[in-house]
Motif scaffolding. Structure first.
Motif, PDB file in Angstrom:
ATOM      1  N   THR A 143       0.830  -1.207   0.000  1.00 55.71           N
ATOM      2  CA  THR A 143       0.000   0.000   0.000  1.00 55.71           C
ATOM      3  C   THR A 143       0.864   1.257   0.000  1.00 55.71           C
ATOM      4  OG1 THR A 143      -0.198  -0.222   2.418  1.00 55.71           O
ATOM      5  CG2 THR A 143      -2.028  -1.030   1.074  1.00 55.71           C
TER       6      THR A 143
ATOM      7  N   THR B 114      -7.851   5.336   0.021  1.00 58.52           N
ATOM      8  CA  THR B 114      -7.891   3.898   0.308  1.00 58.52           C
ATOM      9  C   THR B 114      -6.522   3.373   0.689  1.00 58.52           C
ATOM     10  OG1 THR B 114      -9.776   3.486  -1.152  1.00 58.52           O
ATOM     11  CG2 THR B 114      -8.316   1.630  -0.703  1.00 58.52           C
TER      12      THR B 114
ATOM     13  N   CYS C 204      -5.627   2.269   4.554  1.00 58.17           N
ATOM     14  CA  CYS C 204      -5.266   0.876   4.828  1.00 58.17           C
ATOM     15  C   CYS C 204      -3.849   0.779   5.382  1.00 58.17           C
ATOM     16  CB  CYS C 204      -5.396   0.038   3.556  1.00 58.17           C
ATOM     17  SG  CYS C 204      -7.105  -0.144   2.979  1.00 58.17           S
TER      18      CYS C 204
ATOM     19  N   THR D  98      -3.353  -0.610   9.197  1.00 57.81           N
ATOM     20  CA  THR D  98      -2.535  -1.825   9.293  1.00 57.81           C
ATOM     21  C   THR D  98      -1.311  -1.584  10.162  1.00 57.81           C
ATOM     22  OG1 THR D  98      -3.252  -2.498   7.068  1.00 57.81           O
ATOM     23  CG2 THR D  98      -1.309  -3.599   7.974  1.00 57.81           C
TER      24      THR D  98
ATOM     25  N   ALA E 158     -10.864  -3.456   4.238  1.00 57.68           N
ATOM     26  CA  ALA E 158      -9.691  -3.142   3.431  1.00 57.68           C
ATOM     27  C   ALA E 158      -9.696  -3.941   2.131  1.00 57.68           C
ATOM     28  CB  ALA E 158      -8.414  -3.428   4.224  1.00 57.68           C
TER      29      ALA E 158
ATOM     30  N   TYR F  89      -4.926  -8.784   1.567  1.00 58.72           N
ATOM     31  CA  TYR F  89      -6.014  -8.500   2.509  1.00 58.72           C
ATOM     32  C   TYR F  89      -7.063  -9.615   2.469  1.00 58.72           C
ATOM     33  CZ  TYR F  89      -4.469  -3.853   3.903  1.00 58.72           C
ATOM     34  OH  TYR F  89      -3.762  -2.795   4.442  1.00 58.72           O
TER      35      TYR F  89
END
Length: 285
Positions: free
Chosen positions: A24, A48, A52, A56, A86, A123
């Motif tokens: 990510t 997004t 995430c 995380t 996610a 994910y």
């Protein structure tokens, strides 16, 4: 006393989360290096990947320093719900970004798309690793009905994003559909919040029976919406000639809402089947 628990980084789910962090981070870094944009889809994709990454990282940090057990929430439910959320968010970003911003000669954009797709796979793997196994005691949101609740809430959010108040304000049928989406979303959200915050005991009746009754009601309401929405939206309303192929126009949002309504109906039917099985079969045995 805070203690370091390095085992959380070496177990399979910990390794998966570390890889999610890396991918990510690479995705939003590559996209940010190309330049900024005020387009809503670009903003959604960047949000997004950043969201995430941050959550995380927070999960890894709290588990590494053994702080997760000190929080007044159900940690298993929180991590399971986030993994599902996610997965859905990164999947949407992995579809939207290449659709509107990637070309055959855009190396950074292609790289961001690839890493985003890999993050989605990871994910999804985390969802599988954190999901409750048969016969295993775990939080509600790590079970199939719990994961379906996250899915239903996410799909409702997509529907809300595509709604145009000017289109449905003058049609009672479309207003009913919006009421269906809103009522079902509010209940799904309440279930998620009450579960994570360990407040299910506040329900005035047995939770499993309340959940089953609300799922049945949601199925019945969505059955009406899946018919009424396209009936009112597309009657005497063909796709405008000004909408070019490959570009999203306001009319296309009506198609997205119709598809998502049918998709959420299927999710609620599956949720109802699982809930009825738990109430009428598993609980009796």
């Amino acid at each position: 006393m805070v203690t370091l628990d390095f085992r959380t980084l070496t177990v399979p789910v910990g390794i998966v989360r570390i890889l999610e962090l890396i991918l990510t981070c690479i995705s939003f870094s590559l996209v940010a290096s190309v330049g900024n944009s005020t387009d809503s889809f670009w903003t959604w994709c960047m949000f997004t990947w950043c969201f995430c990454f941050c959550v995380t990282f927070l999960i890894l940090f709290l588990e590494l320093f053994s702080l997760s057990s000190k929080l007044p929430i159900s940690w298993e439910d929180f991590t399971a719900a986030f993994a599902m959320l996610a997965t859905l968010m990164v999947l949407a970003a992995s579809i939207i970004y290449p659709k509107f911003y990637t070309c055959s000669s855009c190396s950074k954009q292609i790289g961001a798309t690839v890493t985003s797709c890999l993050a989605f796979i990871l994910y999804a793997v985390e969802v599988g690793l954190t999901r409750a196994k048969p016969g295993e005691l775990s939080g509600f949101l790590s079970t199939v009905p719990g994961l379906l609740k996250v899915l239903e809430a996410f799909v409702a959010c997509i529907i809300f994003i595509c709604l145009d108040s000017h289109k449905y304000s003058s049609y009672p049928g479309l207003q009913w559909c919006v009421a269906v989406y809103s009522i079902s979303f509010i209940f799904a959200l309440l279930v998620i919040i009450f579960t994570i915050c360990r407040l299910l005991s506040l329900f005035p009746a047995p939770f499993d029976k309340v959940l089953t009754a609300c799922n049945v009601l949601a199925v019945l309401m969505y059955l009406t919406a899946v018919v009424i929405w396209p009936l009112y939206s597309f009657k005497n309303n063909p796709r405008p000639s000004s909408c070019k192929a490959g570009f999203l126009c306001p009319w296309d949002n009506l198609v997205v809402i119709s598809f998502m309504t049918a998709f959420n109906l299927c999710a609620y039917i599956a949720d109802t089947i699982y809930s009825c099985r738990l109430v009428f079969f598993v609980s009796r045995t």
